[in-house]
Motif scaffolding. Sequence first.
Motif, mmCIF file in Angstrom:
data_model
loop_
_atom_site.group_PDB
_atom_site.id
_atom_site.type_symbol
_atom_site.label_atom_id
_atom_site.label_comp_id
_atom_site.label_asym_id
_atom_site.label_seq_id
_atom_site.Cartn_x
_atom_site.Cartn_y
_atom_site.Cartn_z
ATOM 1 N N VAL A 33 3.049 1.926 -12.423
ATOM 2 C CA VAL A 33 2.928 1.762 -10.966
ATOM 3 C C VAL A 33 3.061 0.292 -10.591
ATOM 4 O O VAL A 33 3.793 -0.065 -9.669
ATOM 5 C CB VAL A 33 1.581 2.344 -10.451
ATOM 6 N N GLU A 34 2.376 -0.572 -11.349
ATOM 7 C CA GLU A 34 2.387 -2.002 -11.044
ATOM 8 C C GLU A 34 3.806 -2.576 -11.131
ATOM 9 O O GLU A 34 4.232 -3.335 -10.267
ATOM 10 C CB GLU A 34 1.462 -2.735 -12.020
ATOM 11 N N LYS A 35 4.552 -2.202 -12.172
ATOM 12 C CA LYS A 35 5.929 -2.693 -12.333
ATOM 13 C C LYS A 35 6.837 -2.146 -11.236
ATOM 14 O O LYS A 35 7.677 -2.872 -10.697
ATOM 15 C CB LYS A 35 6.475 -2.292 -13.704
ATOM 16 N N LYS A 75 2.874 8.705 -11.692
ATOM 17 C CA LYS A 75 3.148 7.630 -12.661
ATOM 18 C C LYS A 75 1.837 7.008 -13.147
ATOM 19 O O LYS A 75 0.874 6.896 -12.396
ATOM 20 C CB LYS A 75 4.002 6.532 -12.012
ATOM 21 N N PRO A 76 1.795 6.574 -14.427
ATOM 22 C CA PRO A 76 0.602 5.894 -14.943
ATOM 23 C C PRO A 76 0.418 4.518 -14.293
ATOM 24 O O PRO A 76 1.384 3.917 -13.821
ATOM 25 C CB PRO A 76 0.875 5.754 -16.451
ATOM 26 N N GLU A 77 -0.816 4.020 -14.298
ATOM 27 C CA GLU A 77 -1.174 2.757 -13.627
ATOM 28 C C GLU A 77 -0.270 1.585 -14.019
ATOM 29 O O GLU A 77 0.166 0.833 -13.162
ATOM 30 C CB GLU A 77 -2.630 2.385 -13.939
ATOM 31 N N ASN A 78 -0.009 1.424 -15.347
ATOM 32 C CA ASN A 78 0.786 0.270 -15.794
ATOM 33 C C ASN A 78 2.232 0.350 -15.290
ATOM 34 O O ASN A 78 2.864 -0.667 -15.026
ATOM 35 C CB ASN A 78 0.741 0.123 -17.316
ATOM 36 N N VAL A 124 2.436 1.651 -3.512
ATOM 37 C CA VAL A 124 1.427 2.069 -4.501
ATOM 38 C C VAL A 124 1.135 3.557 -4.336
ATOM 39 O O VAL A 124 1.111 4.310 -5.311
ATOM 40 C CB VAL A 124 0.134 1.226 -4.361
ATOM 41 N N GLN A 125 0.950 3.997 -3.099
ATOM 42 C CA GLN A 125 0.643 5.401 -2.847
ATOM 43 C C GLN A 125 1.792 6.314 -3.265
ATOM 44 O O GLN A 125 1.578 7.363 -3.872
ATOM 45 C CB GLN A 125 0.294 5.621 -1.374
ATOM 46 N N ASP A 164 0.833 -1.213 0.000
ATOM 47 C CA ASP A 164 0.000 0.000 0.000
ATOM 48 C C ASP A 164 0.865 1.260 0.000
ATOM 49 O O ASP A 164 0.573 2.228 -0.703
ATOM 50 C CB ASP A 164 -0.933 0.011 1.224
ATOM 51 N N LEU A 207 1.749 6.520 -7.076
ATOM 52 C CA LEU A 207 0.624 7.339 -7.556
ATOM 53 C C LEU A 207 0.870 8.818 -7.267
ATOM 54 O O LEU A 207 0.582 9.676 -8.109
ATOM 55 C CB LEU A 207 -0.686 6.874 -6.913
ATOM 56 N N ASP A 208 1.415 9.118 -6.092
ATOM 57 C CA ASP A 208 1.706 10.508 -5.725
ATOM 58 C C ASP A 208 2.756 11.127 -6.641
ATOM 59 O O ASP A 208 2.789 12.337 -6.833
ATOM 60 C CB ASP A 208 2.190 10.601 -4.267
#
Length: 197
Positions: free
Chosen positions: A140-142, A135-138, A127-128, A124, A131-132
């Motif tokens: 963020v996951e990497k 960065k784009p979602e794809n 991820v935060q 968590d 995102l802050d």
Amino acid sequence: MKINAQMVKDLRDKTAAGMMDCKKALNETDGDMEKAVDLLRQKGLAVAAKRAGRATSEGTIETYIHAGGKIAAMVELSCESDFVAKTDAFVEFARDLALHVAAVNPVAITREEIPEDVLAREKDIYVQQALDSGKPENIVEKMVGGKMEKFIKEICLLDQQFVKDPDFTIQELITDLIGKMGESISIKRIARFQVGA
């Protein structure tokens, strides 16, 4: 290339493998010391894989108390026979493990033993952070995947780099010891104590 006794002795000093194993490895690698070391390590991995399922009901408990008595650690290291449990190499490795646990404070021995809430909380946070930073979602996951892998290696004992020699992980040292001893070896339990914690 002619393999002489000095070459065998040098390889044995480097690897602590048996004399005949060292001679055979040097013959197979035409006297190349580095290749012979690698070959012996690979054979150690093969021995470890064969022995992995065997019961380890003997062993030792070793402790380490840091100067001043503020931090201590205890490790239960198991093997198959009482004979191996009493060898200097086995006992010394158990002591080194206790020192490592005191210094690095692992959360769990294996990845599977890491509590889910610890992993979820850390994920968590990552991820935060991602995102802050916008960065784009794809991406963020990497990013989170890479950071989680690094985090696991820092808290899982078997994945940690050995405090006395960071070139090796604890798992690599155990695998090497299994190859030398010819028995299954496992860490059963660890405990770390710190005054005031």
